[in-house]
Enzyme design. Structure first.
Site, PDB file in Angstrom:
ATOM      1  N   ASP A   1      80.402  13.176  -8.225  1.00 61.68           N
ATOM      2  CA  ASP A   1      79.927  14.300  -9.042  1.00 61.68           C
ATOM      3  C   ASP A   1      78.636  13.883  -9.745  1.00 61.68           C
ATOM      4  O   ASP A   1      78.633  12.936 -10.541  1.00 61.68           O
ATOM      5  CB  ASP A   1      81.003  14.669 -10.076  1.00 61.68           C
ATOM      6  CG  ASP A   1      80.642  15.901 -10.904  1.00 61.68           C
ATOM      7  OD1 ASP A   1      79.535  16.442 -10.722  1.00 61.68           O
ATOM      8  OD2 ASP A   1      81.471  16.314 -11.736  1.00 61.68           O
TER       9      ASP A   1
ATOM     10  N   LYS B   1      81.497   9.531 -11.010  1.00 59.89           N
ATOM     11  CA  LYS B   1      80.276  10.152 -11.522  1.00 59.89           C
ATOM     12  C   LYS B   1      79.094   9.353 -10.985  1.00 59.89           C
ATOM     13  O   LYS B   1      79.126   8.111 -11.003  1.00 59.89           O
ATOM     14  CB  LYS B   1      80.281  10.112 -13.059  1.00 59.89           C
ATOM     15  CG  LYS B   1      81.322  11.034 -13.686  1.00 59.89           C
ATOM     16  CD  LYS B   1      80.971  12.488 -13.453  1.00 59.89           C
ATOM     17  CE  LYS B   1      81.913  13.406 -14.226  1.00 59.89           C
ATOM     18  NZ  LYS B   1      81.546  14.822 -14.058  1.00 59.89           N
TER      19      LYS B   1
ATOM     20  N   LYS C   1      86.849  26.029 -13.092  1.00 59.56           N
ATOM     21  CA  LYS C   1      87.100  25.707 -14.500  1.00 59.56           C
ATOM     22  C   LYS C   1      87.197  27.040 -15.201  1.00 59.56           C
ATOM     23  O   LYS C   1      86.227  27.813 -15.201  1.00 59.56           O
ATOM     24  CB  LYS C   1      85.965  24.871 -15.099  1.00 59.56           C
ATOM     25  CG  LYS C   1      85.927  23.438 -14.595  1.00 59.56           C
ATOM     26  CD  LYS C   1      84.792  22.647 -15.204  1.00 59.56           C
ATOM     27  CE  LYS C   1      84.774  21.233 -14.635  1.00 59.56           C
ATOM     28  NZ  LYS C   1      83.552  20.492 -15.033  1.00 59.56           N
TER      29      LYS C   1
ATOM     30  N   LYS D   1      87.347  10.449  -8.251  1.00 62.15           N
ATOM     31  CA  LYS D   1      86.005  11.055  -8.327  1.00 62.15           C
ATOM     32  C   LYS D   1      85.126  10.122  -9.144  1.00 62.15           C
ATOM     33  O   LYS D   1      85.496   9.723 -10.249  1.00 62.15           O
ATOM     34  CB  LYS D   1      86.110  12.439  -8.990  1.00 62.15           C
ATOM     35  CG  LYS D   1      84.792  13.072  -9.377  1.00 62.15           C
ATOM     36  CD  LYS D   1      85.007  14.544  -9.743  1.00 62.15           C
ATOM     37  CE  LYS D   1      84.416  14.898 -11.085  1.00 62.15           C
ATOM     38  NZ  LYS D   1      84.680  16.309 -11.455  1.00 62.15           N
TER      39      LYS D   1
ATOM     40  N   GLY E   1      88.163  19.785 -14.760  1.00 64.38           N
ATOM     41  CA  GLY E   1      88.559  19.529 -16.141  1.00 64.38           C
ATOM     42  C   GLY E   1      87.340  19.374 -17.024  1.00 64.38           C
ATOM     43  O   GLY E   1      86.218  19.190 -16.533  1.00 64.38           O
TER      44      GLY E   1
ATOM     45  N   ASP F   1      80.097  23.197  -9.248  1.00 62.12           N
ATOM     46  CA  ASP F   1      80.785  23.251 -10.541  1.00 62.12           C
ATOM     47  C   ASP F   1      79.896  24.090 -11.473  1.00 62.12           C
ATOM     48  O   ASP F   1      80.041  25.327 -11.544  1.00 62.12           O
ATOM     49  CB  ASP F   1      81.011  21.814 -11.040  1.00 62.12           C
ATOM     50  CG  ASP F   1      81.651  21.726 -12.423  1.00 62.12           C
ATOM     51  OD1 ASP F   1      81.919  22.763 -13.031  1.00 62.12           O
ATOM     52  OD2 ASP F   1      81.882  20.587 -12.922  1.00 62.12           O
TER      53      ASP F   1
ATOM     54  N   GLU G   1      79.825  16.825  -5.565  1.00 63.72           N
ATOM     55  CA  GLU G   1      79.905  17.900  -6.557  1.00 63.72           C
ATOM     56  C   GLU G   1      78.578  18.040  -7.302  1.00 63.72           C
ATOM     57  O   GLU G   1      78.017  17.052  -7.789  1.00 63.72           O
ATOM     58  CB  GLU G   1      81.052  17.562  -7.533  1.00 63.72           C
ATOM     59  CG  GLU G   1      81.376  18.647  -8.544  1.00 63.72           C
ATOM     60  CD  GLU G   1      82.613  18.278  -9.387  1.00 63.72           C
ATOM     61  OE1 GLU G   1      83.479  17.520  -8.897  1.00 63.72           O
ATOM     62  OE2 GLU G   1      82.692  18.736 -10.540  1.00 63.72           O
TER      63      GLU G   1
ATOM     64  N   SER H   1      88.756  11.509 -12.703  1.00 63.84           N
ATOM     65  CA  SER H   1      87.293  11.471 -12.712  1.00 63.84           C
ATOM     66  C   SER H   1      86.864  10.250 -13.516  1.00 63.84           C
ATOM     67  O   SER H   1      87.191  10.152 -14.702  1.00 63.84           O
ATOM     68  CB  SER H   1      86.778  12.765 -13.357  1.00 63.84           C
ATOM     69  OG  SER H   1      85.393  12.688 -13.590  1.00 63.84           O
TER      70      SER H   1
HETATM   71  O1  OSB Z   1      81.542  17.806 -14.295  1.00 60.07           O
HETATM   72  O2  OSB Z   1      83.593  17.847 -13.841  1.00 60.07           O
HETATM   73  C1  OSB Z   1      82.699  17.637 -14.653  1.00 60.07           C
HETATM   74  C2  OSB Z   1      84.113  16.231 -17.910  1.00 60.07           C
HETATM   75  C3  OSB Z   1      83.351  16.898 -18.831  1.00 60.07           C
HETATM   76  C4  OSB Z   1      82.374  17.761 -18.395  1.00 60.07           C
HETATM   77  C5  OSB Z   1      82.161  17.958 -17.028  1.00 60.07           C
HETATM   78  C6  OSB Z   1      82.946  17.296 -16.092  1.00 60.07           C
HETATM   79  C7  OSB Z   1      83.919  16.390 -16.552  1.00 60.07           C
HETATM   80  C8  OSB Z   1      84.750  15.581 -15.669  1.00 60.07           C
HETATM   81  C9  OSB Z   1      86.068  15.076 -16.193  1.00 60.07           C
HETATM   82  O3  OSB Z   1      84.418  15.234 -14.555  1.00 60.07           O
HETATM   83  C10 OSB Z   1      87.172  16.013 -15.867  1.00 60.07           C
HETATM   84  C11 OSB Z   1      88.411  15.703 -16.654  1.00 60.07           C
HETATM   85  O4  OSB Z   1      89.092  14.726 -16.333  1.00 60.07           O
HETATM   86  O5  OSB Z   1      88.727  16.465 -17.607  1.00 60.07           O
HETATM   87 MG    MG Z   2      81.701  18.485 -12.286  1.00 54.77          MG
END
Ligand code: OSB
Ligand code: MG
Length: 387
Positions: free
Chosen positions: A203, A178, A277, A176, A305, A253, A228, A150
Site C-alpha cells: 500500500d 506500507k 472503508k 500488507k 481499516g 483506497d 494499493e 497492515s
Molecule cells: O491506507 O489502508 C490505509 C491506516 C490508517 C490510514 C490508512 C490506512 C491504514 C492502514 C491500517 O493501512 C489499517 C488498519 O489496520 O486499521
Molecule cells: Mg490504504
C-alpha cells in the site's frame, strides 16, 4: 440493477425520533508507532458518536485523522459539520430508516467520514432496538471473517522481517506492507524471499506518480495480491493507464470516495480490486450499494481499516461478514493497535487468522464505559429541540 436502499433491511420499525447526538474525543496510545508514506503516528485521536432514541444508544466512530493527510477531513472538520449541519438535520424530524437519514444529509456536500460516524451510530441503534446483530441487519452471512495485518514502514528491514514473522505466527492470513519511494522493491523482495507462499500486498498511500510506472512494474516479480493506491488520492485516469502497464492488480483506497467514484473506477478499469472503508465512502448508504456493485461485477472486495478503536472495528467486522468480502480485511486484533480497547471483549484473531462475527444485538460488543470516560477529553451533546 442495484438494490434500492429500502431493500437493504436497515429501516427503523417505525419512524424513529432521535433524542440526542453525542460526540466524544479521546486519545489512545498505539502499542507501536505506525508509519505510512504520509508520516508516522504514535497515538490515535478517537472520535465516537452516540445517538440516543427510546432510551437506547447506538455507537459509531468517525475515522478522520487529526491532520488532513489520508483525506481532507480532520477530527475538527467532522466535529464542525456534525455540530453545525448534520446533527441539527437529523434531530429536526423523525427518521424512517437509513435511506431517509442519507437523504437528509444528502443536501450537504462532502465530509464522508462525519456522515459515516452518524450512519454507523444510527444503524447500531436500529439493530439494538430490533434486538438483531449488526451483521444480520446489514445482510451478513459469514460467522467469521478472514483477516490480515497492515505493517507500517519500519526503521530497518530486519525489524520489518521480524514483524512479518510474528504476525504470521499469530495466524494472520495476509501481510500488507506500507511502501514509499526508497522503501519498496528491495523490501518486498526480502519479505517475499523469506515467505514464498504468503498472501502479500503493498500500500503506497498515493506516494508515486505515473512517471514511476516502470519502477512499479518491478513489483510484478513478487506475485503480490495487489498494489494499493499507488498514485494520487483523487486520481482515476492515471491509475487506469498504470493498470494497463503492470501485471499486479491495482486496488484503490483513497480514490474511492463513494458509489459513483467506484462505478467510474470500474468502468475505467482503474483498479481490479476494491478496498471498502465505510468512513471513506460516507457510510453504509454508500457501502452497501458498493458491495452490491462489486458482487454484480465479480470484483474482489475487502474491508480496509483506519486504526479504529473497537467501536469502528466492530462495524468493520459486521460489514465484512457480507458475502462480497472475499479477501482478508485489515481488521486486526485490538492488541495489534492498543494496550486496552474501548470494547469488551476485545477483538481477538484466532490461530486460523479469522475473527468471529458477534451475534449479540447491535455491535455485539459492550462499550467499556469506565475506560471511555477515563480517556475522554471532550464531550459535546446536541439535544432534540424541545427534548
Ligand atoms: O491506507 O489502508 C490505509 C491506516 C490508517 C490510514 C490508512 C490506512 C491504514 C492502514 C491500517 O493501512 C489499517 C488498519 O489496520 O486499521
Ligand atoms: Mg490504504
Amino acid at each position: 440493477m442495484l438494490a434500492p436502499l429500502t431493500a437493504l433491511n436497515v429501516a427503523a420499525t417505525a419512524p424513529l425520533r432521535l433524542d440526542r447526538v453525542e460526540l466524544r474525543l479521546l486519545r489512545l496510545p498505539l502499542v507501536a508507532p505506525f508509519e505510512t508514506s504520509f508520516g508516522s503516528v504514535d497515538s490515535r485521536l478517537i472520535f465516537l458518536v452516540r445517538i440516543e432514541a427510546e432510551g437506547v444508544s447506538g455507537w459509531g466512530e468517525v475515522v478522520a485523522m487529526e491532520a488532513p493527510l489520508f483525506s481532507y477531513e480532520t477530527a475538527a472538520t467532522a466535529r464542525h459539520v456534525i455540530r453545525d449541519f448534520f446533527a441539527p438535520a437529523l434531530l429536526a424530524d423523525p427518521l424512517s430508516g437509513l435511506d431517509e437519514l442519507a437523504a437528509r444529509l444528502g443536501v450537504f456536500r462532502g465530509h464522508p467520514m462525519a456522515r459515516a460516524g452518524l450512519e454507523q451510530a444510527f444503524v447500531d441503534l436500529v439493530a439494538r432496538l430490533q434486538e438483531r446483530s449488526l451483521s444480520e441487519v446489514l445482510g451478513g452471512s459469514r460467522d467469521s471473517v478472514a483477516v490480515g495485518v497492515s505493517l507500517g514502514i519500519a526503521a530497518r528491514r530486519e525489524a520489518l522481517l521480524e514483524q512479518v514473522e510474528r504476525h504470521l505466527a499469530l495466524g494472520y492470513q495476509r501481510i500488507k506492507l506500507k511502501i514509499k519511494p526508497g522503501w519498496d522493491v528491495d523490501v518486498v523482495e526480502a519479505v517475499r524471499r523469506r515467505h514464498p507462499g504468503t498472501l502479500l500486498s503493498v500500500d503506497a498511500n498515493g506516494a508515486y506518480r505515473l512517471a514511476d510506472a516502470e519502477h512499479l512494474a518491478r513489483l510484478d516479480a513478487f506475485d503480490l495480491l495487489m498494489l494499493e493506491q499507488p498514485l494520487q488520492h483523487d486520481d482515476l485516469l492515471d491509475h487506469a493507464t498504470l493498470q494497463k502497464s503492470i501485471a499486479t492488480s491495482i486496488c484503490l483506497d483513497e480514490s474511492l470516495t463513494g458509489l459513483r467514484q467506484t462505478e467510474q473506477a470500474l468502468e475505467l478499469e482503474s483498479c481490479r480490486i476494491v478496498n471498502m472503508k465505510v468512513g471513506r465512502v460516507g457510510g453504509y448508504s454508500q457501502a452497501l450499494p458498493i458491495h452490491a456493485l462489486c458482487r454484480e461485477r465479480g470484483v474482489p472486495l475487502w474491508c480496509g481499516g483506519m486504526l479504529e478503536s473497537g467501536v469502528g472495528r466492530a462495524h468493520n467486522l459486521a460489514l465484512a461478514s457480507l458475502e462480497g468480502f472475499v479477501l482478508p480485511g485489515d481488521i486486526s486484533a485490538s492488541s495489534r493497535y492498543f494496550e486496552r480497547d474501548l470494547i469488551v471483549p476485545e477483538v481477538k484473531v484466532g490461530a486460523d487468522g479469522t475473527v468471529a462475527v458477534p451475534r449479540g444485538p447491535g455491535l455485539g460488543f459492550d462499550i467499556d464505559h469506565d475506560y471511555v470516560r477515563a480517556r475522554t477529553e471532550v464531550v459535546e451533546r446536541f439535544d432534540r429541540p424541545g427534548a
